[in-house]
Design a protein around this motif. Structure first.
Motif, short mmCIF file in Angstrom:
data_model
loop_
_atom_site.label_atom_id
_atom_site.label_comp_id
_atom_site.label_asym_id
_atom_site.label_seq_id
_atom_site.Cartn_x
_atom_site.Cartn_y
_atom_site.Cartn_z
N TYR A 1 -5.05 52.83 -12.88
CA TYR A 1 -5.40 53.12 -11.49
C TYR A 1 -5.14 51.92 -10.57
CZ TYR A 1 -10.08 51.49 -13.09
OH TYR A 1 -11.12 50.81 -13.65
N SER B 1 -18.75 49.90 -8.43
CA SER B 1 -17.62 50.21 -9.31
C SER B 1 -16.67 49.02 -9.38
CB SER B 1 -16.88 51.45 -8.79
OG SER B 1 -15.56 51.49 -9.29
N VAL B 2 -16.44 48.56 -10.61
CA VAL B 2 -15.49 47.46 -10.84
C VAL B 2 -14.10 47.90 -10.37
CG1 VAL B 2 -14.31 46.15 -12.66
CG2 VAL B 2 -16.75 46.61 -12.84
N GLY B 3 -13.70 49.09 -10.86
CA GLY B 3 -12.34 49.57 -10.57
C GLY B 3 -12.11 49.76 -9.08
N VAL C 1 -24.68 52.82 -17.09
CA VAL C 1 -23.40 52.87 -16.35
C VAL C 1 -22.66 54.18 -16.60
CG1 VAL C 1 -21.16 51.74 -16.03
CG2 VAL C 1 -23.21 50.34 -16.37
N TRP C 2 -22.48 54.53 -17.90
CA TRP C 2 -21.69 55.72 -18.23
C TRP C 2 -22.58 56.89 -18.65
CZ3 TRP C 2 -17.14 55.33 -16.31
CH2 TRP C 2 -16.48 54.11 -16.29
N PHE D 1 -15.84 58.39 -21.82
CA PHE D 1 -17.29 58.18 -21.68
C PHE D 1 -17.89 59.26 -20.79
CE2 PHE D 1 -15.83 53.55 -21.45
CZ PHE D 1 -15.71 53.47 -22.82
N ASP E 1 -20.22 47.24 -21.91
CA ASP E 1 -19.17 47.03 -22.92
C ASP E 1 -19.67 46.26 -24.14
OD1 ASP E 1 -17.47 48.41 -21.27
OD2 ASP E 1 -16.51 46.64 -20.43
N LYS F 1 -9.45 40.79 -21.09
CA LYS F 1 -8.68 42.03 -20.94
C LYS F 1 -8.84 42.62 -19.55
CE LYS F 1 -9.28 46.88 -22.08
NZ LYS F 1 -10.39 47.40 -21.26
N ASN F 2 -10.09 42.77 -19.11
CA ASN F 2 -10.29 43.50 -17.86
C ASN F 2 -9.88 42.70 -16.63
OD1 ASN F 2 -11.00 45.78 -19.21
ND2 ASN F 2 -13.22 45.47 -19.01
N ARG G 1 -14.71 49.51 -27.62
CA ARG G 1 -15.92 48.72 -27.96
C ARG G 1 -16.67 49.33 -29.13
NH1 ARG G 1 -13.73 44.53 -25.41
NH2 ARG G 1 -13.24 45.08 -23.27
N ARG H 1 -15.22 60.45 -15.53
CA ARG H 1 -14.85 59.14 -14.98
C ARG H 1 -14.12 59.35 -13.66
NH1 ARG H 1 -12.85 54.91 -19.56
NH2 ARG H 1 -13.24 53.50 -17.83
N PRO H 2 -14.86 59.59 -12.58
CA PRO H 2 -14.22 59.90 -11.30
C PRO H 2 -13.59 58.65 -10.66
CG PRO H 2 -16.59 59.74 -11.01
CD PRO H 2 -16.33 59.56 -12.47
N ILE H 3 -12.67 58.87 -9.71
CA ILE H 3 -12.13 57.74 -8.92
C ILE H 3 -12.33 58.02 -7.42
CG2 ILE H 3 -10.52 56.88 -10.67
CD1 ILE H 3 -8.24 58.20 -8.99
N ASP H 4 -13.38 58.79 -7.12
CA ASP H 4 -13.62 59.17 -5.72
C ASP H 4 -13.85 57.95 -4.82
OD1 ASP H 4 -16.05 59.09 -7.39
OD2 ASP H 4 -17.11 59.43 -5.51
N GLN H 5 -14.46 56.90 -5.35
CA GLN H 5 -14.71 55.72 -4.49
C GLN H 5 -13.42 54.97 -4.20
OE1 GLN H 5 -17.87 55.16 -3.13
NE2 GLN H 5 -18.07 57.17 -4.07
N1 EPU Z 1 -17.71 55.69 -10.59
C1 EPU Z 1 -17.77 56.71 -9.67
N2 EPU Z 1 -16.71 56.83 -8.81
C2 EPU Z 1 -15.66 55.98 -8.81
C3 EPU Z 1 -15.62 54.94 -9.74
C4 EPU Z 1 -16.67 54.80 -10.63
O1 EPU Z 1 -18.70 57.49 -9.64
O2 EPU Z 1 -14.74 56.16 -7.99
C5 EPU Z 1 -18.84 55.52 -11.53
C6 EPU Z 1 -18.40 55.71 -12.99
O3 EPU Z 1 -18.39 57.07 -13.35
C7 EPU Z 1 -19.41 54.88 -13.73
C8 EPU Z 1 -19.71 53.74 -12.76
O4 EPU Z 1 -19.28 54.19 -11.47
O5 EPU Z 1 -20.57 55.63 -13.92
C9 EPU Z 1 -19.03 52.43 -13.06
O6 EPU Z 1 -17.63 52.61 -13.21
P1 EPU Z 1 -16.59 51.46 -12.90
O7 EPU Z 1 -15.66 51.96 -11.85
O8 EPU Z 1 -17.28 50.16 -12.69
O9 EPU Z 1 -15.79 51.39 -14.27
P2 EPU Z 1 -14.25 51.15 -14.47
O10 EPU Z 1 -13.72 50.25 -13.42
O11 EPU Z 1 -13.55 52.44 -14.71
C10 EPU Z 1 -14.52 48.97 -15.86
C11 EPU Z 1 -14.06 48.47 -17.19
C12 EPU Z 1 -14.84 49.17 -18.30
C13 EPU Z 1 -16.34 48.95 -18.08
C14 EPU Z 1 -16.76 49.35 -16.66
C15 EPU Z 1 -18.19 49.01 -16.33
C16 EPU Z 1 -11.74 47.97 -16.76
C17 EPU Z 1 -10.32 48.32 -16.96
N3 EPU Z 1 -12.64 48.77 -17.34
O12 EPU Z 1 -14.25 50.37 -15.85
O13 EPU Z 1 -14.46 48.53 -19.49
O14 EPU Z 1 -17.08 49.71 -19.01
O15 EPU Z 1 -15.90 48.69 -15.70
O16 EPU Z 1 -18.39 47.63 -16.46
O17 EPU Z 1 -12.06 46.98 -16.12
C18 EPU Z 1 -13.86 48.34 -21.74
O18 EPU Z 1 -13.37 47.24 -21.47
O19 EPU Z 1 -14.03 48.75 -22.92
C19 EPU Z 1 -14.27 49.22 -20.65
C20 EPU Z 1 -14.47 50.49 -20.82
#
Ligand code: EPU
Length: 408
Positions: A85, A152-154, A317-318, A108, A295, A11-12, A361, A111-115
């Motif tokens: 995003y 951050s994965v995203g 992580v969260w 969770f 996850d 999925k991801n 999950r 969930r910021p997107i500042d990065q």
């Molecule tokens: N974070 C920041 N700033 C940012 C981005 C992230 O502070 O700009 C923090 C988050 O708040 C968190 C940590 O960094 O504490 C990790 O976040 P990440 O960006 O890695 O998470 P994500 O990309 O939003 C993806 C998966 C999630 C999975 C996380 C961690 C996708 C679409 N989602 O989320 O998957 O939990 O990585 O591995 O890829 C799921 O599949 O059920 C799911 C929630």
């Protein structure tokens, strides 16, 4: 549960690769696409932006983005989807302009997107959030060094998308190393990008003028779906062979299962899990890959209800990913949550109850809880599970689970 189960595409990875296809000035054929509602929703969104999609059976899609004509995604479509995003990075890379509502998704905590935003700005984009919409635009995207303050994965994937056609080189430091990060980079490279280092701490993206496409790419197997079945097999004292997977992606879970006294045999493309009578207590901390995946945290908590003694799970992580524990308590689980730590007392035989999924999950974890519980469990809000698991009920039934999907 006994028998073989075949794991679907990740999925991801799919939710990143489909937006990535918007960067391609041509056609790409993508195989092993999971048949899940998040993917279906993304397909509708990219069609609205002008992409053409044709299907070859249930799991192969052909995306033609040559006539893409819009950089604006509608709120109605993206509100429930975190991965929306990726449209920002992809549309910014394609049009140097993107207007995408702020992402939704599972709750969770914060969930910021500042990065993501910091990275887009480093590439020369102006980013503003107004009335719930992220507006990003640039005269020119120029390669630049980006250091992520958190792994951050995203952000890692989004910045790869935005930088793939930028002028010059973009090193992303402190990058995420998850298998779906590598898969997205491999997809982009197959379509003509120049990305090196995915899977390590530093990813280097050398901008190219065009992604020509014309290639076929197959999405990796879903590490989390595979892990869910491995845990379900252990929790039901079953004997299940999980097929069509990359065992290396499962190492952190495999190691913990062995520590718990579960028998795990692996070979090439499969892992066989044989559950025993006694589950040892363990301590787990979730971390970015190659650490233990967040996850799989809820599913593991269900298994640990059977362990002898006190186990702990620390969510690394969260901020807030233990909401499902109240539902498990309704089934008799003895779990205390303090901040980011859950303390689980076992062994407990759960008892069936009406319960409610609150995210994807957690939903899968509560299904496992129902399978191990005495009596009948009714699980509500299964639309969360449909977001990320292809045919969960049918796959479980084939393994001998007594489970029925009841649609309203
Ligand atoms: N974070 C920041 N700033 C940012 C981005 C992230 O502070 O700009 C923090 C988050 O708040 C968190 C940590 O960094 O504490 C990790 O976040 P990440 O960006 O890695 O998470 P994500 O990309 O939003 C993806 C998966 C999630 C999975 C996380 C961690 C996708 C679409 N989602 O989320 O998957 O939990 O990585 O591995 O890829 C799921 O599949 O059920 C799911 C929630």
């Amino acid at each position: 549960m006994h028998g073989d189960v075949y794991i679907s595409g990740a999925k991801n990875a799919a939710v990143a690769i489909i937006p990535a296809a918007l960067l391609v000035d041509g056609v790409c054929r993508i195989e092993n696409v999971p048949d899940i509602s998040d993917v279906k929703l993304l397909e509708v969104i990219i069609k609205e932006l002008g992409a053409e999609i044709t299907y070859e059976g249930k799991n192969t899609i052909i995306i033609d983005s040559r006539n893409l004509n819009s950089y604006t995604a509608s709120y109605e479509m993206v509100k429930s989807m975190r991965a929306s995003y990726y449209l920002i990075g992809a549309l910014l890379g394609r049009f140097k302009k993107a207007e995408v509502p702020f992402p939704g998704g599972c709750d969770f905590g914060f969930r910021p997107i500042d990065q993501h935003i910091k990275g887009f700005e480093a590439l020369g984009a102006k980013v503003e959030v107004e009335h719930g919409i992220v507006y990003a635009s640039a005269q020119e995207l120029t390669g630049s060094q980006i250091y992520l303050d958190v792994v951050s994965v995203g952000a890692t994937i989004n910045l790869m998308l935005a930088a793939v056609k930028a002028k010059g080189v973009t090193p992303i430091e402190n990058a995420a190393k998850e298998p779906h990060v590598v898969d997205t980079a491999n997809f982009l490279n197959a379509m003509g990008a120049n990305i090196k280092g995915a899977g390590t701490d530093v990813i280097k993206i050398k901008g190219v003028d065009e992604l020509k496409g014309g290639a076929t790419y197959s999405i990796i197997p879903d590490q989390i779906e595979a892990g869910t079945f491995m845990i379900a097999a252990a929790a039901t004292q079953g004997d299940v062979t999980v097929r069509n997977i990359i065992p290396k992606h499962m190492e952190s879970l495999t190691a913990k299962l062995i520590e718990m006294n579960v028998k795990v045999i692996e070979n090439g493309e499969w892992i066989r899990v044989i559950g025993g009578d006694k589950i040892n207590k363990v301590n787990i901390k979730t971390l970015p890959y190659p650490g233990f995946p967040t996850d799989l945290q809820p599913q593991t908590a269900v298994l640990l209800c059977k362990s002898e003694g006190t186990s702990t799970i620390t969510e690394g992580v969260w901020d807030s990913r233990f909401q499902y524990i109240d539902e498990l308590k309704r089934m008799g689980a003895k779990i205390k949550v303090e901040g980011r730590i859950a303390v689980i007392e076992g062994p407990t035989r759960l008892t069936g109850a009406p319960i409610r999924a609150m995210d994807l999950r957690a939903g899968a974890a509560l299904v496992i809880a129902g399978l191990t519980a005495k009596g009948k469990t009714e699980l509500y809000n299964i639309q969360y599970i449909d977001r990320g698991y292809e045919n969960l009920v049918d796959k479980l039934k084939k393994l001998g689970a007594d489970i029925t999907r009841v649609d309203d």
